[in-house]
Scaffold this motif. Structure first.
Motif, PDB file in Angstrom:
ATOM      1  N   LEU A   1       0.844  -1.201   0.000  1.00  0.00           N
ATOM      2  CA  LEU A   1       0.000   0.000   0.000  1.00  0.00           C
ATOM      3  C   LEU A   1       0.875   1.244   0.000  1.00  0.00           C
ATOM      4  N   THR A   2       0.398   2.264  -0.659  1.00  0.00           N
ATOM      5  CA  THR A   2       1.070   3.563  -0.669  1.00  0.00           C
ATOM      6  C   THR A   2       0.008   4.655  -0.569  1.00  0.00           C
ATOM      7  N   GLY A   3       0.438   5.846  -0.186  1.00  0.00           N
ATOM      8  CA  GLY A   3      -0.458   6.996  -0.204  1.00  0.00           C
ATOM      9  C   GLY A   3      -1.311   7.122   1.038  1.00  0.00           C
ATOM     10  N   GLU A   4      -2.475   7.749   0.872  1.00  0.00           N
ATOM     11  CA  GLU A   4      -3.344   8.078   1.999  1.00  0.00           C
ATOM     12  C   GLU A   4      -3.989   6.853   2.626  1.00  0.00           C
ATOM     13  N   LEU A   5      -4.093   5.776   1.878  1.00  0.00           N
ATOM     14  CA  LEU A   5      -4.704   4.573   2.453  1.00  0.00           C
ATOM     15  C   LEU A   5      -3.820   3.970   3.536  1.00  0.00           C
ATOM     16  N   VAL A   6      -2.528   4.246   3.507  1.00  0.00           N
ATOM     17  CA  VAL A   6      -1.634   3.781   4.567  1.00  0.00           C
ATOM     18  C   VAL A   6      -1.997   4.455   5.887  1.00  0.00           C
ATOM     19  N   ARG A   7      -2.373   5.722   5.833  1.00  0.00           N
ATOM     20  CA  ARG A   7      -2.788   6.419   7.046  1.00  0.00           C
ATOM     21  C   ARG A   7      -4.049   5.780   7.640  1.00  0.00           C
ATOM     22  N   VAL A   8      -4.968   5.389   6.742  1.00  0.00           N
ATOM     23  CA  VAL A   8      -6.205   4.741   7.208  1.00  0.00           C
ATOM     24  C   VAL A   8      -5.886   3.393   7.851  1.00  0.00           C
ATOM     25  N   GLN A   9      -4.984   2.620   7.246  1.00  0.00           N
ATOM     26  CA  GLN A   9      -4.615   1.320   7.802  1.00  0.00           C
ATOM     27  C   GLN A   9      -3.908   1.473   9.152  1.00  0.00           C
ATOM     28  N   MET A  10      -3.078   2.483   9.290  1.00  0.00           N
ATOM     29  CA  MET A  10      -2.400   2.710  10.567  1.00  0.00           C
ATOM     30  C   MET A  10      -3.400   3.073  11.665  1.00  0.00           C
ATOM     31  N   LYS A  11      -4.391   3.862  11.317  1.00  0.00           N
ATOM     32  CA  LYS A  11      -5.417   4.202  12.297  1.00  0.00           C
ATOM     33  C   LYS A  11      -6.254   2.985  12.656  1.00  0.00           C
ATOM     34  N   LYS A  12      -6.527   2.141  11.661  1.00  0.00           N
ATOM     35  CA  LYS A  12      -7.323   0.936  11.923  1.00  0.00           C
ATOM     36  C   LYS A  12      -6.581  -0.033  12.839  1.00  0.00           C
ATOM     37  N   LYS A  13      -5.283  -0.159  12.646  1.00  0.00           N
ATOM     38  CA  LYS A  13      -4.479  -1.067  13.458  1.00  0.00           C
ATOM     39  C   LYS A  13      -3.892  -0.396  14.702  1.00  0.00           C
ATOM     40  N   LYS A  14      -4.343   0.828  14.972  1.00  0.00           N
ATOM     41  CA  LYS A  14      -3.965   1.554  16.183  1.00  0.00           C
ATOM     42  C   LYS A  14      -2.447   1.754  16.268  1.00  0.00           C
ATOM     43  N   VAL A  15      -1.881   2.207  15.155  1.00  0.00           N
ATOM     44  CA  VAL A  15      -0.457   2.543  15.102  1.00  0.00           C
ATOM     45  C   VAL A  15      -0.340   4.062  15.070  1.00  0.00           C
ATOM     46  N   GLN A  16       0.517   4.598  15.883  1.00  0.00           N
ATOM     47  CA  GLN A  16       0.688   6.046  15.934  1.00  0.00           C
ATOM     48  C   GLN A  16       1.246   6.560  14.610  1.00  0.00           C
ATOM     49  N   PRO A  17       0.628   7.595  14.034  1.00  0.00           N
ATOM     50  CA  PRO A  17       1.088   8.099  12.716  1.00  0.00           C
ATOM     51  C   PRO A  17       2.313   8.994  12.808  1.00  0.00           C
ATOM     52  N   ASN A  18       3.185   8.762  13.797  1.00  0.00           N
ATOM     53  CA  ASN A  18       4.419   9.533  13.922  1.00  0.00           C
ATOM     54  C   ASN A  18       5.482   8.901  13.030  1.00  0.00           C
ATOM     55  N   LEU A  19       5.817   9.571  11.943  1.00  0.00           N
ATOM     56  CA  LEU A  19       6.727   8.992  10.960  1.00  0.00           C
ATOM     57  C   LEU A  19       8.147   8.862  11.485  1.00  0.00           C
ATOM     58  N   ASP A  20       8.532   9.684  12.449  1.00  0.00           N
ATOM     59  CA  ASP A  20       9.907   9.620  12.945  1.00  0.00           C
ATOM     60  C   ASP A  20      10.184   8.328  13.713  1.00  0.00           C
ATOM     61  N   GLU A  21       9.151   7.699  14.260  1.00  0.00           N
ATOM     62  CA  GLU A  21       9.330   6.472  15.027  1.00  0.00           C
ATOM     63  C   GLU A  21       9.290   5.222  14.160  1.00  0.00           C
ATOM     64  N   LEU A  22       8.894   5.351  12.917  1.00  0.00           N
ATOM     65  CA  LEU A  22       8.801   4.189  12.036  1.00  0.00           C
ATOM     66  C   LEU A  22      10.166   3.856  11.451  1.00  0.00           C
TER      67      LEU A  22
END
Length: 417
Positions: free
Chosen positions: A93-114
């Protein structure tokens, strides 16, 4: 879960799309997600979400940031950050749908920690990755032999090599706690690499290995099911299923996840039904519930003294009797609340094809019938001939006897004269 244009080759890899499992739609893999935002463009003042979802072996996925802002698309093989070294995965997956998947799986959207994506995988990276993947079956077999030699009550279900071959992950299942410290030493000595042990549940094991369920389709946990909810035997009781563990258990040995699919519908339908342990008070005596049909909305009751005689009643009629009993009144009898139904006569057998005979495709035996008819005619002719000849002989014999008697009588008369 294969593409419509794919087919299985001699080596087990899909062919048709010529990508060997890395097609653009990611359809040859388990737990795929369709990117329904791929054809939509972002507004001019909005920057794209700089993170991607990458899949590894057997549906293991993780989110990575793209600091180099590489142009990545679904199906690209990339080298990602790992500890230690690097790993090889496929972009899902790429793009904005990755943000939706991260929210669904309860992953913090902080890119610096990834963890980050290093680069697109080169041919050398892919060759090393394929070489490590080819060794996994032999390593799994040897690791099981080592575990059996140590007498450990565990099952090594899967082995996964890191992309650069610097680490091996052993997935195992065990009912009790296992002391595998000596096992790690023996595995490190045998394979000369870093060892990591991960315990998974029985359902996670079935999801990783995959298989065919009793319904004839692929396992839900290995295709689309991501969350494993607890399943109780009460789900089978509400659905009027027999509590047979061989039929209710799946390949993981636990209760099937599909028991929860229609449970809400059954619970909603059972709200109109009274409890099965209720007793109906009538003037003829108390009646107990014997059977419930949720689909037809019927209940069967029998008197205490007549347990073998069941009375079929609709749920609305049963609720009327229950309402009377709550008021302290008794119903006259169950027979007064039974409605006479006219059931249409059903034929036990219906000829759907249209032919009656089972030998309708057999050729008629006409020649034999003709021969038999000829033989019968010959026999009849001989019989008639014999009968007519006998009749003629008998008639001639009678005439001769008559003439003899006449001559005798004449001779006697002459002598007397």
């Amino acid at each position: 879960m294969g593409c419509t244009s794919c087919a299985t080759g001699a080596n087990g890899q899909p062919k048709g799309c010529r990508n060997n499992g890395t097609c653009g739609s990611d359809g040859c893999n388990k737990l795929t997600v369709f990117d329904w935002l791929s054809n939509m463009s972002l507004p001019g003042n909005v920057d794209p979400f700089n993170a991607v979802e990458i899949r590894f072996k057997n549906g293991r996925k993780n989110f990575f940031r793209n600091p180099e802002k590489l142009t990545l698309s679904i199906g690209d093989v990339v080298a990602t950050e790992a500890s230690p070294g690097h790993d090889i995965g496929i972009v899902t997956l790429t793009g904005e749908l990755v943000r939706v998947q991260m929210k669904k799986k309860k992953v913090q959207p902080n890119l610096d920690e990834l963890p980050k994506v290093y680069r697109k995988a080169s041919q050398k990276d892919i060759d090393v990755w394929q070489k490590m993947r080819d060794k996994e079956l032999d390593v799994q077999k040897q690791s099981r032999e080592i575990a059996m030699r140590l007498g450990l009550q565990m099952k090594i279900s899967d082995v996964e090599y890191q992309g650069d071959g610097s680490k091996v992950i052993f997935y195992y299942t065990a009912e009790e706690r296992v002391d595998f410290r000596q096992l790690i030493k023996d595995l490190a000595r045998a394979f000369s690499t870093r060892i990591e042990m991960k315990q998974v549940g029985f359902r996670q094991e079935a999801a990783r290995l995959g298989g065919i369920g009793s319904c004839g389709r692929e396992l839900c946990c290995s295709t689309w099911l991501t969350d494993f909810r607890s399943v109780n035997t009460s789900a089978a009781r509400y659905q009027q299923l027999s509590l047979n563990p061989q039929k209710l258990a799946g390949q993981c040995g636990k209760l099937k996840c599909c028991l929860n699919y229609e449970l809400d519908t059954y619970l909603e339908a059972l709200e109109e039904f009274p409890k099965t342990d209720i007793k109906l008070s009538t003037e003829k005596g108390k009646a107990h519930c014997q059977k419930v049909d949720i689909f037809k909305g019927l209940m069967w009751f029998s008197y205490e003294n007549e347990g073998m005689t069941w009375h079929e009643m609709e749920v609305a009629r049963v609720n009327e009797i229950v309402a009377l009993n709550k008021k302290g009144k008794k119903a006259t009898s169950l027979e007064d609340y039974i409605e006479d139904k006219v059931y249409p006569t059903q034929e036990l057998f219906e000829n759907v094809v249209g032919q009656d005979s089972l030998t309708r495709f057999d050729q008629p035996k006409r020649r034999r019938k003709k021969r038999r008819n000829k033989n019968n005619k010959k026999k009849a002719e001989t019989v008639t001939a014999n009968t007519t000849g006998g009749q003629k002989k008998s008639a001639s014999g009678r005439n001769k006897n008559k003439s003899r008697n006449r001559n005798r009588n004449r001779n006697r008369n002459n002598k007397n004269a």
